[in-house]
Write a protein that holds these residues in place. Structure first.
Motif, mmCIF file in Angstrom:
data_model
loop_
_atom_site.group_PDB
_atom_site.id
_atom_site.type_symbol
_atom_site.label_atom_id
_atom_site.label_comp_id
_atom_site.label_asym_id
_atom_site.label_seq_id
_atom_site.Cartn_x
_atom_site.Cartn_y
_atom_site.Cartn_z
ATOM 1 N N LEU A 80 -31.972 -3.165 203.252
ATOM 2 C CA LEU A 80 -32.646 -2.231 202.343
ATOM 3 C C LEU A 80 -33.220 -2.908 201.104
ATOM 4 C CD1 LEU A 80 -29.888 0.527 202.528
ATOM 5 C CD2 LEU A 80 -32.186 0.710 203.499
ATOM 6 N N LYS A 81 -32.957 -4.186 200.932
ATOM 7 C CA LYS A 81 -33.272 -4.893 199.689
ATOM 8 C C LYS A 81 -34.731 -4.766 199.277
ATOM 9 C CE LYS A 81 -33.530 -9.402 199.944
ATOM 10 N NZ LYS A 81 -34.940 -9.733 199.517
ATOM 11 N N ASP A 82 -35.654 -4.868 200.217
ATOM 12 C CA ASP A 82 -37.082 -4.900 199.895
ATOM 13 C C ASP A 82 -37.765 -3.547 200.011
ATOM 14 O OD1 ASP A 82 -37.042 -7.687 199.389
ATOM 15 O OD2 ASP A 82 -37.107 -8.060 201.556
ATOM 16 N N LEU A 83 -37.018 -2.513 200.358
ATOM 17 C CA LEU A 83 -37.604 -1.184 200.521
ATOM 18 C C LEU A 83 -37.535 -0.410 199.204
ATOM 19 C CD1 LEU A 83 -38.746 0.979 202.493
ATOM 20 C CD2 LEU A 83 -36.375 1.718 202.846
ATOM 21 N N PRO A 84 -38.637 0.154 198.713
ATOM 22 C CA PRO A 84 -38.569 1.013 197.530
ATOM 23 C C PRO A 84 -37.684 2.234 197.786
ATOM 24 C CG PRO A 84 -40.817 0.319 197.916
ATOM 25 C CD PRO A 84 -40.026 -0.091 199.130
ATOM 26 N N ILE B 61 -31.154 4.407 181.626
ATOM 27 C CA ILE B 61 -30.282 3.276 181.426
ATOM 28 C C ILE B 61 -30.730 2.166 182.360
ATOM 29 C CG2 ILE B 61 -27.906 2.437 181.519
ATOM 30 C CD1 ILE B 61 -27.007 5.338 181.195
ATOM 31 N N VAL B 62 -31.030 1.012 181.834
ATOM 32 C CA VAL B 62 -31.431 -0.128 182.648
ATOM 33 C C VAL B 62 -30.230 -1.049 182.776
ATOM 34 C CG1 VAL B 62 -33.004 -2.057 182.898
ATOM 35 C CG2 VAL B 62 -33.801 0.056 181.845
ATOM 36 N N THR B 63 -29.753 -1.234 183.983
ATOM 37 C CA THR B 63 -28.597 -2.083 184.234
ATOM 38 C C THR B 63 -28.953 -3.055 185.341
ATOM 39 O OG1 THR B 63 -27.152 -0.239 183.667
ATOM 40 C CG2 THR B 63 -26.145 -2.109 184.799
ATOM 41 N N GLY B 64 -29.061 -4.315 185.023
ATOM 42 C CA GLY B 64 -29.456 -5.277 186.033
ATOM 43 C C GLY B 64 -30.847 -4.974 186.522
ATOM 44 N N ALA B 65 -30.995 -4.822 187.845
ATOM 45 C CA ALA B 65 -32.315 -4.615 188.427
ATOM 46 C C ALA B 65 -32.697 -3.151 188.498
ATOM 47 C CB ALA B 65 -32.361 -5.222 189.835
ATOM 48 N N ALA B 66 -31.712 -2.270 188.530
ATOM 49 C CA ALA B 66 -31.999 -0.865 188.796
ATOM 50 C C ALA B 66 -32.294 -0.100 187.528
ATOM 51 C CB ALA B 66 -30.826 -0.204 189.514
ATOM 52 N N GLU C 221 -28.511 -3.956 194.665
ATOM 53 C CA GLU C 221 -28.765 -4.821 193.505
ATOM 54 C C GLU C 221 -28.154 -6.199 193.709
ATOM 55 O OE1 GLU C 221 -29.059 -2.382 189.426
ATOM 56 O OE2 GLU C 221 -27.069 -2.402 190.308
ATOM 57 N N ALA C 222 -26.959 -6.243 194.276
ATOM 58 C CA ALA C 222 -26.239 -7.510 194.422
ATOM 59 C C ALA C 222 -26.962 -8.492 195.334
ATOM 60 C CB ALA C 222 -24.832 -7.247 194.964
ATOM 61 N N VAL C 223 -27.802 -7.972 196.242
ATOM 62 C CA VAL C 223 -28.558 -8.864 197.126
ATOM 63 C C VAL C 223 -30.001 -9.018 196.668
ATOM 64 C CG1 VAL C 223 -27.092 -8.453 199.125
ATOM 65 C CG2 VAL C 223 -29.066 -6.959 198.730
ATOM 66 N N GLY C 224 -30.293 -8.560 195.442
ATOM 67 C CA GLY C 224 -31.615 -8.791 194.863
ATOM 68 C C GLY C 224 -32.595 -7.647 194.966
ATOM 69 N N GLY C 225 -32.133 -6.460 195.355
ATOM 70 C CA GLY C 225 -33.021 -5.305 195.449
ATOM 71 C C GLY C 225 -33.238 -4.631 194.108
ATOM 72 N N HIS C 226 -34.183 -3.711 194.078
ATOM 73 C CA HIS C 226 -34.546 -3.018 192.843
ATOM 74 C C HIS C 226 -34.618 -1.506 193.060
ATOM 75 C CE1 HIS C 226 -35.669 -6.902 191.072
ATOM 76 N NE2 HIS C 226 -36.223 -7.165 192.256
ATOM 77 N N PRO C 227 -33.514 -0.880 193.454
ATOM 78 C CA PRO C 227 -33.538 0.570 193.707
ATOM 79 C C PRO C 227 -33.547 1.373 192.413
ATOM 80 C CG PRO C 227 -31.310 -0.251 193.889
ATOM 81 C CD PRO C 227 -32.181 -1.462 193.650
ATOM 82 N N ARG C 228 -34.010 2.609 192.523
ATOM 83 C CA ARG C 228 -33.895 3.575 191.434
ATOM 84 C C ARG C 228 -32.749 4.531 191.753
ATOM 85 N NH1 ARG C 228 -39.490 5.637 188.893
ATOM 86 N NH2 ARG C 228 -40.523 3.623 188.611
ATOM 87 N N PHE C 229 -32.100 5.048 190.696
ATOM 88 C CA PHE C 229 -30.998 5.977 190.903
ATOM 89 C C PHE C 229 -31.015 7.022 189.795
ATOM 90 C CE2 PHE C 229 -27.361 8.097 191.864
ATOM 91 C CZ PHE C 229 -26.197 7.768 191.180
ATOM 92 N N THR C 230 -31.119 8.279 190.183
ATOM 93 C CA THR C 230 -31.015 9.393 189.249
ATOM 94 C C THR C 230 -29.706 10.123 189.509
ATOM 95 O OG1 THR C 230 -33.402 9.714 189.050
ATOM 96 C CG2 THR C 230 -32.013 11.589 188.512
ATOM 97 N N GLU C 231 -28.851 10.169 188.486
ATOM 98 C CA GLU C 231 -27.612 10.925 188.576
ATOM 99 C C GLU C 231 -27.765 12.189 187.740
ATOM 100 O OE1 GLU C 231 -22.864 10.270 187.720
ATOM 101 O OE2 GLU C 231 -24.046 8.733 188.752
ATOM 102 N N LEU C 232 -27.570 13.328 188.357
ATOM 103 C CA LEU C 232 -27.770 14.618 187.713
ATOM 104 C C LEU C 232 -26.443 15.088 187.129
ATOM 105 C CD1 LEU C 232 -29.894 16.156 190.596
ATOM 106 C CD2 LEU C 232 -30.780 15.263 188.445
ATOM 107 N N LEU C 233 -26.309 14.983 185.824
ATOM 108 C CA LEU C 233 -25.049 15.325 185.180
ATOM 109 C C LEU C 233 -24.791 16.829 185.232
ATOM 110 C CD1 LEU C 233 -24.870 13.042 182.023
ATOM 111 C CD2 LEU C 233 -24.041 12.627 184.333
ATOM 112 N N GLY C 234 -23.569 17.200 185.611
ATOM 113 C CA GLY C 234 -23.198 18.600 185.697
ATOM 114 C C GLY C 234 -23.648 19.280 186.965
ATOM 115 N N VAL C 235 -24.310 18.553 187.854
ATOM 116 C CA VAL C 235 -24.834 19.127 189.094
ATOM 117 C C VAL C 235 -23.874 18.816 190.233
ATOM 118 C CG1 VAL C 235 -26.740 19.084 190.753
ATOM 119 C CG2 VAL C 235 -27.207 18.981 188.302
#
Length: 253
Positions: free
Chosen positions: A181-185, A7-12, A210-224
């Motif tokens: 944290l904005k510029d850190l992968p 799911i792509v939402t905004g920057a993340a 995201e709100a300050v312009g960062g581009h983090p990745r996020f994996t949510e593990l469903l059922g975990v």
């Protein structure tokens, strides 16, 4: 078997992983630390007015080029004074499978204290380790689980200049760290059914960055529940592949 939805939402980029096998829906007991692993890691420590913070260090092999440094912050269950139990699961995996040649720094948090009490000492340990000219200072990776995930958020926010990437797993941070944290992968991982540390803590951190312009990745593990290390260490997840591609002066996203 697992199914993936991106799911792509905004920057993340959000990766929702639906875990169908029981083995990935619970936090698994880590395997014991093997004698071969213990023997390969050197003892190191830092002393301060607060006491002794011990660690284990897998030194870099002599190579034609410098190797990255992985700093792993364990969860509350690995606190102690034996300076061994923190070597599982990630440090032992990286040592055994040789897929990612690297130096590994694995400190052990003192009983009854959180990582937040040891931030200056952690910085000193890392900076001392980086004096070894076989280590690439532009490829320092910070990974933490549970209490270590919270420590990962904080240490990365305190010293974003030290790291090329951070992977906080099942840990919460403070949203006012977002600008640092904005510029850190970052690739954050959290189980949707975590009762120890609410996944909302990670969702809030991602939204703040995201709100300050960062581009983090996020994996949510469903059922975990309170898990995520199995996913992080799984070659099919791509987490470690992504981590080891990161470099401070030429970030790969």
């Amino acid at each position: 078997m697992r199914s993936l939805a991106f799911i792509v939402t905004g920057a993340a980029v959000y990766c929702i992983v639906i875990a169908a096998a029981r083995g990935v829906t619970r936090r698994a007991d880590a395997p014991p630390v093997e004698p071969e692993t213990i023997a390969a890691f050197q003892y190191c420590s830092v002393m301060s007015r607060k006491g002794l913070l011990q660690a284990r260090l897998l030194p870099p092999e002599q190579r034609d080029s410098r190797v990255p440094l992985v700093v792993f912050l364990h969860g509350s269950g690995e606190r102690g004074t034996d300076n061994v139990r923190q070597l599982q699961p990630l440090s032992q995996k990286l040592f055994k499978d040789h897929a990612f040649p690297c130096c590994i720094l694995a400190p052990q948090c003192v009983p009854d204290t959180p990582w937040m009490h040891w931030m200056p000492e952690l910085e000193e340990l890392i900076e001392r380790t980086l004096q070894d000219d076989r280590i690439d200072p532009d490829r320092v990776y910070l990974i933490g689980f549970s209490m270590g995930g919270s420590g990962c958020w904080e240490l990365a926010a305190r010293r974003p200049d030290l790291f090329a990437a951070a992977v906080p797993i099942c840990g919460g941070g403070r949203t006012d760290w977002a600008a640092s944290l904005k510029d850190l992968p970052i690739w954050a991982i959290h189980g949707s059914e975590d009762r120890a540390v609410s996944p909302e803590r990670t969702r809030e951190m991602i939204a703040a960055i995201e709100a300050v312009g960062g581009h983090p990745r996020f994996t949510e593990l469903l059922g975990v529940g309170h898990g995520g290390m199995l996913y992080t260490c799984d070659p099919n997840s791509g987490v470690l592949d992504w981590v080891f591609k990161q470099k401070r002066e030429s970030v790969v996203r």
